[in-house]
Design an enzyme around this catalytic site. Sequence first.
Site, short mmCIF file in Angstrom:
data_model
loop_
_atom_site.label_atom_id
_atom_site.label_comp_id
_atom_site.label_asym_id
_atom_site.label_seq_id
_atom_site.Cartn_x
_atom_site.Cartn_y
_atom_site.Cartn_z
CG HIS A 161 -1.77 1.16 1.42
ND1 HIS A 161 -3.12 1.16 1.17
CD2 HIS A 161 -1.48 2.42 1.85
CE1 HIS A 161 -3.62 2.36 1.42
NE2 HIS A 161 -2.64 3.14 1.85
CD GLU A 162 1.61 3.58 3.69
OE1 GLU A 162 1.78 4.63 3.06
OE2 GLU A 162 0.59 3.35 4.37
CG HIS B 153 0.04 8.90 -6.83
ND1 HIS B 153 -1.09 9.14 -6.11
CD2 HIS B 153 -0.13 9.53 -8.01
CE1 HIS B 153 -1.92 9.89 -6.83
NE2 HIS B 153 -1.36 10.13 -7.98
CG HIS C 264 0.16 6.34 -0.61
ND1 HIS C 264 -0.93 6.95 -1.17
CD2 HIS C 264 -0.29 5.73 0.52
CE1 HIS C 264 -2.00 6.73 -0.40
NE2 HIS C 264 -1.64 5.98 0.62
ZN ZN Z 1 -2.73 5.20 2.18
#
Ligand code: ZN
Length: 721
Positions: free
Chosen positions: A507-508, A514, A511
């Site tokens: 998940h991290e 991104h 980011h």
């Molecule tokens: Zn998050």
Amino acid sequence: MKKTILASLIGATLAITGCSEQAPTQTSETAPAAESATMAVENPFFQASSLQYQAPDFRLIRDEHFLPAIERGMAEQLAEIEAIANNPEAPTFENTLVAMERSGALLTRVSRVFSNLTGTDSNEKRREIQSELAPKSAAHSDNINLNADLFARIETIYNDRENLGLNDEQKRLVEVYYQRFVRAGAQLTDNQKEQIRALNEEHSRLRNQFAQNLLAETRNIAVVVDTVEELDGLSRSQIQAAANAAADRGHEGKYLLSITNTTRQPILTSLNNREVRQRVWEASANRAQSGDYDNRPISARLAQIRAERAALLGYDSWADYNVEPQMAQTPEAVFELFGTMLPTVIANVEAEQAAIQEMIERRGGDYEVQPWDWEYYAEFVRQELYDIDEAEVREYFEFNRVLHDGVFYQMNRFYGITFEPRPDLPTYHEDVEVYEVFDADGTSLAIFYADYFAREGKRGGAWMSSFVGQSHLLGTKPVVVNVMNIPKAPEGEPTLVSYDHVTTIFHELGHGIHGMFSNVTYPTLAGTAVSRDFVEFPSTFEEDWAAHPEVIANYANHYETGEPIPDELLERLIQSRSFNQGFDTLEYISASLLDMEWHSLTADDELQDVNEFEAAALAKYGVDIPAVPPRYKTTFFSHSMGGGYSASYYAYMWSEILAADAFAYVQSQGGLTRENGNHYRSNILEVGNTRPTMESYIQFRGQEPTTDALLIRRGLQLSVD
Ligand SMILES: [Zn+2]
């Protein structure tokens, strides 16, 4: 659910994509102060770092550098803004917007480092600086946002934007700036501006008080237990920690159970003593509702201030105002989303509740399930259904394998990127590792800091942030950090992680890329600077790769024998992830609805009684189910009341809809291929906020998302009959 934070400042943009359950960290700006010329030599923030991509030189940075650098940064930024506003030449895109994009360089540089270190490596001195800066931030932003001469220039450019030969990104930048100023009150009369300033000042003071009260109250309400027998069910190390905590607080020979973030308390899963469970739950649920740290009057006034501010700006409610620039656009869209999901979710909750009630009776209980019983008996139901031994599962998830052969591997297969260690670059803590990230063709893309282990001084949860943002205008490449709180194994032993931690690592870094794939000109529009209800999409999308057969086959090997995780165990593990999702989803939706209701008040509504308001709000949507309380109640709902998520707590689920829909779509197109990776990267990750997010989504997906994939992702039965 994992969470996010995005703090965007005029001139100094700070993007903290936090995923913790904690309230967002606010960025601070303060008034100018003169500095002596000699400080320029000593203070490392006064020039851009000479390290690759301006990575901060942590060898030189000391706590005493922050305040002077921030104060000088403020002064410089205000001077730059004044020069732009008072420029005798006619306003142009270049002399106004580009000039603003270039302004505040020092402030941005120091604020990013300071804000990151207060989250990852806090200390008394840093907390003091935070307190000193916090109250000045609202006034400083207002000094820029309410500058009439500056707004007049922006408005002129905005009105003429179709005739200036601007490209799409430039036009978007004009629109983003114009909206930002209008929404801050730039079009108000002087009298109204004074009212907004006063409301902003009161708001920031009360928010700070809300947070301070909650901090003090959380310490205050820890449950003291007299005998070790009452802790039956806890592990030896949990009991030892409780004994130590009690001793630290002057209760020698007793045990202290601390209260954590949400209404639900993790410890309730294992406490056998029902009375102790009840005490813990009640301490949590009644938090900050009486005594010295009563947050009820503060919450009611905060909601009222927001309604008053919205009215001044021409909106019926704060929810109308705050949802407008998000992907959802209107509160109605949010209510509609939850409205369509609720029947399915409640049907699932009822089925779960029946199974739990049956388990209570089978184990000799003669009572109806209460909120302090739910997690405890749910665990028995879960064991019976899936028979998962957490310790056995962890043996297949050794930290380094998960990182290198799991998430780095997936990113190499999907996007073509590679991660090369850079031990030569300095860090702020010995546990932090640095990588340089290379594109498929060998081009260097970014610097990545990996800060995964728990320690004293780091706040809870997990998040992504950056030290340097990407911008072609400024010639900067991304310097990104991921932060987590994985308990580190003792020296010489492997760190084995839970599957929850595995998905959080994915998940991290979702980011992270991104930020790292950002490919835009203007810093204001870069990377994760998108709306709150979009920013969790790339991260949640990445989570689902953790269980993809080709990925998991590459990393989930036993830490001693190297044997791959048995199919049968993996199957049970994946299945067990959808357990209790009715409860998880409903507690989240209830909190989201509560947040939306508070912020649907109008300026004419009177100051509310918090307890009555809360009960009525939950009853209104039929979510007043005693055994499933909202994830947060008003007095400790930092996202909604104290933090930056007022009328925005819904955003996590909005993003999850996109993520689930996108992941299902990619699987239908062949799954883990470079072609899919490139398509997703170029349409979603590279573009940042250079175009409306729904436009980006449709470019990628060919249509708007539906909630079908979300319900399947959460294991919620689609049929309610
Ligand atoms: Zn998050």
